[in-house]
Design an enzyme around this catalytic site. Structure first.
Site, PDB file in Angstrom:
ATOM      1  N   ASP A 173       0.877  -1.177   0.000  1.00  0.00           N
ATOM      2  CA  ASP A 173       0.000   0.000   0.000  1.00  0.00           C
ATOM      3  C   ASP A 173       0.907   1.218   0.000  1.00  0.00           C
ATOM      4  OD1 ASP A 173      -1.633   2.181   0.687  1.00  0.00           O
ATOM      5  OD2 ASP A 173      -2.998   0.931   1.856  1.00  0.00           O
ATOM      6  N   GLU A 263     -21.520  -6.355 -12.619  1.00  0.00           N
ATOM      7  CA  GLU A 263     -22.497  -6.766 -11.595  1.00  0.00           C
ATOM      8  C   GLU A 263     -23.867  -6.220 -11.952  1.00  0.00           C
ATOM      9  OE1 GLU A 263     -21.291  -5.852  -7.588  1.00  0.00           O
ATOM     10  OE2 GLU A 263     -19.294  -6.673  -7.891  1.00  0.00           O
ATOM     11  N   HIS A 281     -21.657 -10.079  -4.064  1.00  0.00           N
ATOM     12  CA  HIS A 281     -21.342  -8.784  -3.416  1.00  0.00           C
ATOM     13  C   HIS A 281     -22.009  -8.708  -2.028  1.00  0.00           C
ATOM     14  CE1 HIS A 281     -20.049  -4.417  -4.431  1.00  0.00           C
ATOM     15  NE2 HIS A 281     -19.970  -4.623  -3.135  1.00  0.00           N
TER      16      HIS A 281
HETATM   17  N1  LIG Z   1     -17.518  -6.261  -0.873  1.00  0.00           N
HETATM   18  C1  LIG Z   1     -18.144  -5.306  -0.259  1.00  0.00           C
HETATM   19  O1  LIG Z   1     -19.325  -5.393  -0.008  1.00  0.00           O
HETATM   20  C2  LIG Z   1     -17.383  -4.093   0.168  1.00  0.00           C
HETATM   21  C3  LIG Z   1     -16.314  -3.640  -0.540  1.00  0.00           C
HETATM   22  N2  LIG Z   1     -15.644  -2.528  -0.137  1.00  0.00           N
HETATM   23  C4  LIG Z   1     -14.497  -2.092  -0.930  1.00  0.00           C
HETATM   24  O2  LIG Z   1     -13.349  -2.098  -0.116  1.00  0.00           O
HETATM   25  C5  LIG Z   1     -12.549  -1.010  -0.467  1.00  0.00           C
HETATM   26  C6  LIG Z   1     -11.623  -0.651   0.657  1.00  0.00           C
HETATM   27  O3  LIG Z   1     -12.345  -0.102   1.744  1.00  0.00           O
HETATM   28  P1  LIG Z   1     -11.605   0.599   2.967  1.00  0.00           P
HETATM   29  O4  LIG Z   1     -10.563  -0.265   3.505  1.00  0.00           O
HETATM   30  O5  LIG Z   1     -12.650   1.078   3.868  1.00  0.00           O
HETATM   31  O6  LIG Z   1     -10.954   1.832   2.224  1.00  0.00           O
HETATM   32  P2  LIG Z   1      -9.703   2.662   2.727  1.00  0.00           P
HETATM   33  O7  LIG Z   1      -9.712   3.910   1.942  1.00  0.00           O
HETATM   34  O8  LIG Z   1      -9.668   2.738   4.198  1.00  0.00           O
HETATM   35  O9  LIG Z   1      -8.476   1.767   2.265  1.00  0.00           O
HETATM   36  C7  LIG Z   1      -8.078   1.628   0.943  1.00  0.00           C
HETATM   37  C8  LIG Z   1      -6.581   1.480   0.943  1.00  0.00           C
HETATM   38  O10 LIG Z   1      -6.156   1.259  -0.394  1.00  0.00           O
HETATM   39  C9  LIG Z   1      -4.919   1.898  -0.524  1.00  0.00           C
HETATM   40  N3  LIG Z   1      -4.576   2.129  -1.908  1.00  0.00           N
HETATM   41  C10 LIG Z   1      -4.989   3.138  -2.718  1.00  0.00           C
HETATM   42  N4  LIG Z   1      -4.409   3.019  -3.919  1.00  0.00           N
HETATM   43  C11 LIG Z   1      -3.626   1.927  -3.877  1.00  0.00           C
HETATM   44  C12 LIG Z   1      -2.792   1.293  -4.823  1.00  0.00           C
HETATM   45  N5  LIG Z   1      -2.631   1.789  -6.044  1.00  0.00           N
HETATM   46  N6  LIG Z   1      -2.149   0.175  -4.453  1.00  0.00           N
HETATM   47  C13 LIG Z   1      -2.290  -0.329  -3.196  1.00  0.00           C
HETATM   48  N7  LIG Z   1      -3.061   0.252  -2.248  1.00  0.00           N
HETATM   49  C14 LIG Z   1      -3.729   1.349  -2.591  1.00  0.00           C
HETATM   50  C15 LIG Z   1      -5.095   3.184   0.240  1.00  0.00           C
HETATM   51  O11 LIG Z   1      -3.854   3.754   0.595  1.00  0.00           O
HETATM   52  C16 LIG Z   1      -5.877   2.732   1.441  1.00  0.00           C
HETATM   53  O12 LIG Z   1      -5.025   2.433   2.516  1.00  0.00           O
HETATM   54  C17 LIG Z   1     -13.571   0.077  -0.810  1.00  0.00           C
HETATM   55  O13 LIG Z   1     -13.027   1.035  -1.650  1.00  0.00           O
HETATM   56  C18 LIG Z   1     -14.661  -0.695  -1.462  1.00  0.00           C
HETATM   57  O14 LIG Z   1     -14.418  -0.688  -2.843  1.00  0.00           O
HETATM   58  C19 LIG Z   1     -16.001  -1.851   0.982  1.00  0.00           C
HETATM   59  C20 LIG Z   1     -17.052  -2.275   1.730  1.00  0.00           C
HETATM   60  C21 LIG Z   1     -17.854  -3.411   1.370  1.00  0.00           C
HETATM   61  O1  LIG Z   2     -24.072  -1.975  -0.050  1.00  0.00           O
HETATM   62  C1  LIG Z   2     -23.492  -3.036  -0.305  1.00  0.00           C
HETATM   63  O2  LIG Z   2     -23.972  -4.132  -0.105  1.00  0.00           O
HETATM   64  C2  LIG Z   2     -22.102  -2.979  -0.899  1.00  0.00           C
HETATM   65  C3  LIG Z   2     -21.104  -2.399   0.035  1.00  0.00           C
HETATM   66  C4  LIG Z   2     -19.906  -1.916  -0.662  1.00  0.00           C
HETATM   67  O3  LIG Z   2     -19.482  -2.434  -1.659  1.00  0.00           O
HETATM   68  C5  LIG Z   2     -19.237  -0.756  -0.127  1.00  0.00           C
HETATM   69  O4  LIG Z   2     -19.601  -0.290   0.963  1.00  0.00           O
HETATM   70  O5  LIG Z   2     -18.297  -0.282  -0.782  1.00  0.00           O
END
Ligand SMILES: NC(=O)C1=CN([C@@H]2O[C@H](COP(=O)(O)OP(=O)(O)OC[C@H]3O[C@@H](n4cnc5c(N)ncnc54)[C@H](O)[C@@H]3O)[C@@H](O)[C@H]2O)C=CC1
Ligand SMILES: O=C(O)CCC(=O)C(=O)O
Length: 528
Positions: A173, A263, A281
């Site tokens: 990161d 999706e 998802h």
């Molecule tokens: N599957 C699901 O339902 C969910 C998916 N997500 C996804 O998870 C992602 C991450 O969420 P958080 O951890 O809360 O976000 P966050 O912003 O706290 O962490 C993201 C990290 O990625 C790093 N990053 C940015 N560019 C990068 C790169 N080029 N290479 C490596 N690292 C890099 C950042 O420095 C940061 O530390 C969200 O953006 C979202 O897309 C989030 C919630 C639910």
């Molecule tokens: O609302 C959802 O179920 C998806 C969550 C998610 O992908 C996000 O919070 O980034």
């Protein structure tokens, strides 16, 4: 009129109750996000839109959203919202950055276990009556190396849980500081190092131009044979076709995916492979997380719609509910100072310098600067707003400088806006008096005391006897009533300024006549 909010995705009903309790009208139409035409048809009736991931807030939707002030994403990723289009329209986009992080991290850990022990396949086989005890031979997680790509909120929680499982955790990161890495017990590594060392790779970055295909065919080729890959972040971080091939060849031992390039994913190159586990998802889908994000988004949206407070906006600085009323008159002042300068500036602006003196210096000056820049550029760009102003100024190469000085001078608070073009530099200062109304107190170093009015005349002249009389006669002869008259000069016989509030518009012929008065240098109409 009470603000109206539309919930167009399957949010927890807790959100509906919060909106109602706060006096906001709410329409809960959880399936609407999938019907973009219907959404476009009705979005014009709402001040707020609360969504999860099914609703796509496209430029087309925004174009129909005449009243929309805020989009609230009950979740983290805002990639289903066109942020530049929302920003250009002055729509605040907010998310709930922490409410579902634990739940999503737990899903990634669950996927890792499911992969390591082939739980879904073993379950299907057992329930099919096969009892294939010898078919399923798993791997232990203890002492294995977990490679985390993206170690932010979710990545760090995954690291914490993995360390509890006695795994070795390495993370790539670029924004992870060595101190933070040490703090959370992970080894910060470069991507190639992670690819070469990890037994399991899990992705936790947003999808951006930089992260798209971070696991490309080339990257996958650099991984250890037998690696397992978990993606609970975003489809598009991994080249799905390349991964399918690597699974086929046996280079990758398994993959667990919650998110997909397209999706809803009804077909996908990964589907059908024996060592692939897929969920639709579901990362954020727990009762706890959905309650958290729904409550939070409803509170945040209500605070904004009712009190102007902004939290977790991805396109505007935060403003607390306590700060909002204090900021309001200064936002108006900053926007009007900008507007004053903008109406008088005919050439390309190179730099805007804004100085905040006294009590105002301790407020959220980012919001004030955005307001000043919006006011300044509005004469040229009618559609600009407080939200879009900083990005538009940047696009146009305008340098915006801010200075704060907490020591007060003649006024408790003073904002001075200086515009620099190739040809000139012009400053104007203003304050807010106890009545909450903004005042102009200085123009180009000349002290004045004037309010901003709907129709004004700004005249610069040489300080000579007779100007006021002949000027007032001209207006009187044209049937224009003077409402207020503010005068200022730098010294006797020097440069003078008249700022005059008139009833009604100033006709162009009258302006010409004022311009031709012997001591007048410039006469311009202004409107606020
Ligand atoms: N599957 C699901 O339902 C969910 C998916 N997500 C996804 O998870 C992602 C991450 O969420 P958080 O951890 O809360 O976000 P966050 O912003 O706290 O962490 C993201 C990290 O990625 C790093 N990053 C940015 N560019 C990068 C790169 N080029 N290479 C490596 N690292 C890099 C950042 O420095 C940061 O530390 C969200 O953006 C979202 O897309 C989030 C919630 C639910
Ligand atoms: O609302 C959802 O179920 C998806 C969550 C998610 O992908 C996000 O919070 O980034």
């Amino acid at each position: 009129m009470a603000p109206r909010v539309l919930i167009s995705d399957a949010l927890s009903p807790a959100a509906v109750q919060i909106f109602k309790d706060r006096g906001i009208e709410v329409d809960f139409q959880p399936a609407l996000g999938k019907d973009k035409d219907k959404l476009a048809e009705i979005i014009g009736n709402y001040d707020g839109l609360a969504i999860r991931s099914a609703t796509k807030v496209t430029p087309k939707i925004l174009a129909s959203a005449a009243r929309l002030k805020v989009v609230g994403r009950a979740g983290i990723g805002v990639d289903n919202v066109d942020i530049p289009a929302a920003t250009a329209k002055g729509v605040i986009v907010m998310n709930t950055p922490f409410g579902n992080s634990i739940t999503t991290a737990e899903h990634a850990i669950a996927m890792m276990f499911a992969l390591a022990r082939e739980i879904p396949a073993a379950d299907a086989s057992t329930q099919a009556g096969k009892w294939e005890k010898n078919r399923f031979m798993g791997v232990e997680l203890t002492a294995k190396t977990l490679g985390i790509i993206g170690c932010g909120n979710i990545g760090s929680i995954v690291a914490d849980r993995a360390l509890g499982l006695k795994m070795k955790v390495i993370a790539f990161d670029p924004f992870l500081s060595p101190e933070r890495a040490l703090d959370i017990g992970v080894e910060k590594v470069e991507l190639d190092d992670l690819l070469a060392r990890a037994d399991i790779i899990t992705l936790h970055t947003p999808l951006t131009d930089k992260t798209r295909n971070v696991l490309s065919a080339e990257a996958i080729a650099k991984t250890r044979k037998g690696v397992r890959i978990v993606n609970c972040a975003r489809g598009g971080l991994v080249d799905e076709a390349a991964l399918a091939q690597a699974l086929e060849s046996g280079h990758v031992a398994g993959a667990a995916f919650d998110v997909f390039i397209t999706e809803p994913a009804t077909e996908n190159p990964l589907f059908g492979h024996p060592n692939v586990i897929c969920t639709p998802h579901l990362g954020a889908s727990t009762t706890e997380a959905q309650e958290n994000v729904a409550l939070q988004v409803a509170e945040q949206m209500s605070d904004y719609l009712l009190r102007g407070a902004i939290s977790n906006a991805v396109n505007f600085p935060s403003i607390t509910a306590e700060e909002a009323p204090k900021l309001k008159p200064f936002i108006e002042l900053a926007e009007k100072l900008g507007s004053f300068a903008g109406q008088l500036t005919d050439t390309d602006i190179q730099t805007v310098r804004i100085t905040y003196d006294g009590a105002v210096a301790s407020l959220k000056i980012k919001a004030l600067t955005s307001a000043a820049v919006a006011g300044l550029l509005r004469p040229a760009l009618a559609d600009i707003n407080v939200v879009s102003a900083p990005s538009i100024a940047k696009e146009r190469g305008i340098v915006v400088e801010e200075t704060t000085r907490e020591i007060a001078g003649d006024y408790e608070s003073l904002i001075t806006l200086t515009v620099i073009t190739e040809k000139m530099e012009r400053s104007i200062s203003g304050t807010v008096f106890a009545d909450g109304r903004p005042r102009i107190v200085d123009i180009k170093g000349i002290k004045v005391d004037a309010e901003f009015a709907p129709s004004m005349l700004y005249v610069t002249n040489e300080d000579r006897p007779g100007f006021v009389g002949s000027f007032a006669s001209l207006l009187g002869d044209a049937g224009i009533n003077i409402a207020t008259f503010a005068l200022g000069r730098d010294r006797q016989g020097g440069d003078a300024i008249a700022l005059v509030e008139v009833d009604g518009k100033v006709p162009a012929e009258l302006l010409d006549k004022v311009q031709q008065l012997p001591s007048v240098k410039q006469a311009r109409p202004l409107a606020f």
